[in-house]
Each structure stands twice: as C-alpha cells, then as structure tokens.
Design a protein around this motif. Sequence first.
Motif, PDB file in Angstrom:
ATOM      1  N   ASP A 193       0.835  -1.202   0.000  1.00 21.60           N
ATOM      2  CA  ASP A 193       0.000   0.000   0.000  1.00 21.60           C
ATOM      3  C   ASP A 193       0.869   1.251   0.000  1.00 21.60           C
ATOM      4  OD1 ASP A 193      -2.393   1.466   0.102  1.00 21.60           O
ATOM      5  OD2 ASP A 193      -2.236   1.666   2.273  1.00 21.60           O
ATOM      6  N   GLU A 194       1.946   1.221   0.781  1.00 23.12           N
ATOM      7  CA  GLU A 194       2.838   2.382   0.822  1.00 23.12           C
ATOM      8  C   GLU A 194       3.530   2.588  -0.530  1.00 23.12           C
ATOM      9  OE1 GLU A 194       2.743   4.438   3.359  1.00 23.12           O
ATOM     10  OE2 GLU A 194       1.323   3.037   4.264  1.00 23.12           O
ATOM     11  N   MET A 195       3.889   1.509  -1.201  1.00 23.68           N
ATOM     12  CA  MET A 195       4.501   1.621  -2.524  1.00 23.68           C
ATOM     13  C   MET A 195       3.524   2.240  -3.521  1.00 23.68           C
ATOM     14  SD  MET A 195       7.095   1.267  -4.469  1.00 23.68           S
ATOM     15  CE  MET A 195       8.185   0.233  -3.493  1.00 23.68           C
ATOM     16  N   LEU A 196       2.253   1.819  -3.435  1.00 22.38           N
ATOM     17  CA  LEU A 196       1.229   2.371  -4.326  1.00 22.38           C
ATOM     18  C   LEU A 196       1.041   3.859  -4.052  1.00 22.38           C
ATOM     19  CD1 LEU A 196      -0.953   1.957  -6.466  1.00 22.38           C
ATOM     20  CD2 LEU A 196      -2.527   1.289  -4.628  1.00 22.38           C
ATOM     21  N   ARG A 197       1.005   4.242  -2.768  1.00 23.79           N
ATOM     22  CA  ARG A 197       0.864   5.658  -2.420  1.00 23.79           C
ATOM     23  C   ARG A 197       2.039   6.471  -2.965  1.00 23.79           C
ATOM     24  NH1 ARG A 197       0.677   6.522   3.630  1.00 23.79           N
ATOM     25  NH2 ARG A 197       0.026   8.637   3.069  1.00 23.79           N
ATOM     26  N   LEU A 198       3.237   5.896  -2.877  1.00 25.52           N
ATOM     27  CA  LEU A 198       4.418   6.599  -3.365  1.00 25.52           C
ATOM     28  C   LEU A 198       4.359   6.787  -4.878  1.00 25.52           C
ATOM     29  CD1 LEU A 198       7.146   7.855  -2.734  1.00 25.52           C
ATOM     30  CD2 LEU A 198       8.178   5.585  -2.940  1.00 25.52           C
ATOM     31  N   MET A 199       3.894   5.772  -5.600  1.00 23.01           N
ATOM     32  CA  MET A 199       3.771   5.883  -7.053  1.00 23.01           C
ATOM     33  C   MET A 199       2.751   6.956  -7.425  1.00 23.01           C
ATOM     34  SD  MET A 199       3.850   1.802  -8.005  1.00 23.01           S
ATOM     35  CE  MET A 199       3.377   2.102  -9.701  1.00 23.01           C
ATOM     36  N   GLU A 200       1.605   6.961  -6.728  1.00 22.52           N
ATOM     37  CA  GLU A 200       0.585   7.975  -7.004  1.00 22.52           C
ATOM     38  C   GLU A 200       1.102   9.371  -6.677  1.00 22.52           C
ATOM     39  OE1 GLU A 200      -2.596   6.631  -4.554  1.00 22.52           O
ATOM     40  OE2 GLU A 200      -3.403   5.244  -6.062  1.00 22.52           O
ATOM     41  N   LEU A 201       1.856   9.476  -5.592  1.00 20.93           N
ATOM     42  CA  LEU A 201       2.415  10.769  -5.203  1.00 20.93           C
ATOM     43  C   LEU A 201       3.409  11.265  -6.238  1.00 20.93           C
ATOM     44  CD1 LEU A 201       2.708  13.010  -3.065  1.00 20.93           C
ATOM     45  CD2 LEU A 201       4.503  11.619  -2.004  1.00 20.93           C
ATOM     46  N   THR A 202       4.235  10.354  -6.751  1.00 20.21           N
ATOM     47  CA  THR A 202       5.221  10.725  -7.771  1.00 20.21           C
ATOM     48  C   THR A 202       4.537  11.273  -9.012  1.00 20.21           C
ATOM     49  OG1 THR A 202       6.762   9.037  -6.959  1.00 20.21           O
ATOM     50  CG2 THR A 202       7.123   9.874  -9.180  1.00 20.21           C
ATOM     51  N   ARG A 203       3.459  10.610  -9.434  1.00 17.52           N
ATOM     52  CA  ARG A 203       2.719  11.082 -10.612  1.00 17.52           C
ATOM     53  C   ARG A 203       2.096  12.450 -10.349  1.00 17.52           C
ATOM     54  NH1 ARG A 203       1.222   5.463 -11.173  1.00 17.52           N
ATOM     55  NH2 ARG A 203      -0.714   5.824 -10.005  1.00 17.52           N
ATOM     56  N   HIS A 204       1.591  12.642  -9.131  1.00 18.15           N
ATOM     57  CA  HIS A 204       0.961  13.918  -8.809  1.00 18.15           C
ATOM     58  C   HIS A 204       1.992  15.046  -8.797  1.00 18.15           C
ATOM     59  CE1 HIS A 204      -1.008  17.002  -6.233  1.00 18.15           C
ATOM     60  NE2 HIS A 204      -2.076  16.629  -6.922  1.00 18.15           N
ATOM     61  N   VAL A 205       3.164  14.796  -8.203  1.00 18.58           N
ATOM     62  CA  VAL A 205       4.218  15.806  -8.178  1.00 18.58           C
ATOM     63  C   VAL A 205       4.641  16.167  -9.592  1.00 18.58           C
ATOM     64  CG1 VAL A 205       6.635  16.234  -7.535  1.00 18.58           C
ATOM     65  CG2 VAL A 205       5.074  15.199  -5.882  1.00 18.58           C
ATOM     66  N   ASP A 206       4.731  15.157 -10.451  1.00 17.84           N
ATOM     67  CA  ASP A 206       5.125  15.411 -11.837  1.00 17.84           C
ATOM     68  C   ASP A 206       4.071  16.268 -12.543  1.00 17.84           C
ATOM     69  OD1 ASP A 206       6.975  14.911 -14.074  1.00 17.84           O
ATOM     70  OD2 ASP A 206       5.285  13.802 -14.937  1.00 17.84           O
ATOM     71  N   ALA A 207       2.782  16.000 -12.246  1.00 13.99           N
ATOM     72  CA  ALA A 207       1.711  16.789 -12.861  1.00 13.99           C
ATOM     73  C   ALA A 207       1.765  18.243 -12.387  1.00 13.99           C
ATOM     74  CB  ALA A 207       0.352  16.167 -12.518  1.00 13.99           C
ATOM     75  N   VAL A 208       2.027  18.451 -11.091  1.00 11.67           N
ATOM     76  CA  VAL A 208       2.135  19.812 -10.569  1.00 11.67           C
ATOM     77  C   VAL A 208       3.340  20.522 -11.180  1.00 11.67           C
ATOM     78  CG1 VAL A 208       2.513  21.199  -8.488  1.00 11.67           C
ATOM     79  CG2 VAL A 208       0.953  19.251  -8.410  1.00 11.67           C
ATOM     80  N   ARG A 209       4.441  19.783 -11.333  1.00  8.77           N
ATOM     81  CA  ARG A 209       5.648  20.360 -11.938  1.00  8.77           C
ATOM     82  C   ARG A 209       5.371  20.818 -13.365  1.00  8.77           C
ATOM     83  NH1 ARG A 209       9.050  18.956 -15.501  1.00  8.77           N
ATOM     84  NH2 ARG A 209       8.114  16.857 -15.699  1.00  8.77           N
ATOM     85  N   ARG A 210       4.652  19.987 -14.138  1.00  6.88           N
ATOM     86  CA  ARG A 210       4.331  20.363 -15.510  1.00  6.88           C
ATOM     87  C   ARG A 210       3.412  21.582 -15.535  1.00  6.88           C
ATOM     88  NH1 ARG A 210       3.570  14.755 -16.173  1.00  6.88           N
ATOM     89  NH2 ARG A 210       1.309  15.092 -16.282  1.00  6.88           N
ATOM     90  N   ALA A 211       2.465  21.626 -14.598  1.00  9.18           N
ATOM     91  CA  ALA A 211       1.551  22.766 -14.533  1.00  9.18           C
ATOM     92  C   ALA A 211       2.315  24.050 -14.233  1.00  9.18           C
ATOM     93  CB  ALA A 211       0.479  22.529 -13.477  1.00  9.18           C
ATOM     94  N   MET A 212       3.283  23.971 -13.334  1.00  9.71           N
ATOM     95  CA  MET A 212       4.082  25.146 -12.998  1.00  9.71           C
ATOM     96  C   MET A 212       4.931  25.579 -14.191  1.00  9.71           C
ATOM     97  SD  MET A 212       5.276  24.419  -9.060  1.00  9.71           S
ATOM     98  CE  MET A 212       5.788  26.119  -8.817  1.00  9.71           C
ATOM     99  N   SER A 213       5.463  24.589 -14.933  1.00  9.77           N
ATOM    100  CA  SER A 213       6.268  24.903 -16.107  1.00  9.77           C
ATOM    101  C   SER A 213       5.416  25.585 -17.181  1.00  9.77           C
ATOM    102  CB  SER A 213       6.902  23.626 -16.665  1.00  9.77           C
ATOM    103  OG  SER A 213       7.626  23.895 -17.845  1.00  9.77           O
TER     104      SER A 213
END
Length: 229
Positions: A193-213
């Motif tokens: 479950d923690e691995m899944l949360r980390l994967m989802e978090l990574t995707r979310h951070v990447d989406a926020v990074r793209r939005a900021m760019s």
Amino acid sequence: MTDTLQALGRQLGTDVDTLASISRNVANLQTPGYRAERMSGDFATRAGLAALPDQRNGSLAQTGRSLDLALRGPGFFVVERQGQQLLARSGSFRLDADGSLVTQHGDQVLGQSGPISIDARRLTADMPLRVQADGQLWAGQEALGQLQVVAVAEPLQLRSMGNGAYRYDGLPGQWQGSVVQGAVEQANVDPADEMLRLMELTRHVDAVRRAMSTYDQMLDAGINKIGEN
C-alpha cells in the motif's frame, strides 16, 4: 496569477507532507504497535491535511510472555508520562524495580483505579499472571486490577508524543475490543500500500511540476507580448 501560484504551492506542500507520512510508515515497519498514518482532510491546518492514525489491527506475533499484551479492535492502553496521561497501542510491558507495570520506554501503565503495581513474588508457576480479554489481571484467584483501555471518537485529535504514545484531546469512545495475552501486535503498515501511495504521489508531483512549467511559459509569453507593444 498570484492565486494560481499559491494553489500550486499548496499542492506541493501537501505532497511534501504526504511523502513525510509515507517515510514514517516505512521507517516503522518493524515497530510493534505502530499505527500507520493516512493523510486526511483537516481545514484547521495550513495545508488542509492532517496525519490520521490507521485504527485497523496489525498482525500478531505470539511470544508466550505473560506481560506481552495485544489489543484487538480500535483502542489504546492508557499510560502516564511525567504526570501526563497518554495513549499507547504497543503492549510489550515489563515490571520496573518498584513492581510498577511500565512500557518498554518507562511510561507507567494505568488501570481503572490508577497505576498498576504487581508484586512479582505473587507470581509463581502455580499462580502465573493471567490477563482476561476484558483487561482484568489475575494471579491465580487473586485480582490484581484491570487495565484501562479506551477508544477515541475523534482520531484526528491524536497527536504523536514519541515512543509510540499519543496525546488525545478529543471525546472518549467506548472500547469494544479484547486483550490478547502472550502476543505483540505488529505495525499495521502494508508495504504494498505504501509503494502504491508513493507511485501515485510521484505522478501527482510530476503533474504539478508540468503545470508550474506551463504557467511559467504563459507568464513569459505574456510579458514578451506586453514588451512588443
């Protein structure tokens, strides 16, 4: 424009808090009685999130040791640290030099009538310590007291105080679980479950990074267009 930047900044702040929660869970995989953290909405905090201890049972490790006690169902032992009552899930207890029942970190375990003390001389092979499912302690036919076990009605009011103990300022709940003697509850952290949360978090951070760019490019294009005029 400022509102957009603030919103993206809040999202990144939330992601940082979530990553810290995942890190604490993984670091405590082997900590008996540890309650996994889940981020939950709490508008009283700056980020709008708070760490909510998971109330689900952890697996049991049988030890056969009479002072190892595990709880089943949502609930906590009540302990005392430097005059303050706290809640603890881990029931790996011991007797100190004065015969007081304490946690592995020295917090005094409380019963329904105050601190629990046990004269070790009363405990023999014929009269071992016996703990019933309701928390009643016996040596043979002699009652030694009853553990104070409580439930919490407002889990978001739990605040970690270190060494597996929590401060609780919310309303009490009715404990409806049971005590298991001779076992220690393991952390209720699910690595998958923690691995899944980390994967989802990574995707979310990447989406926020793209939005900021993208937002930065829009600002740059806007500024250039103004300059051309």
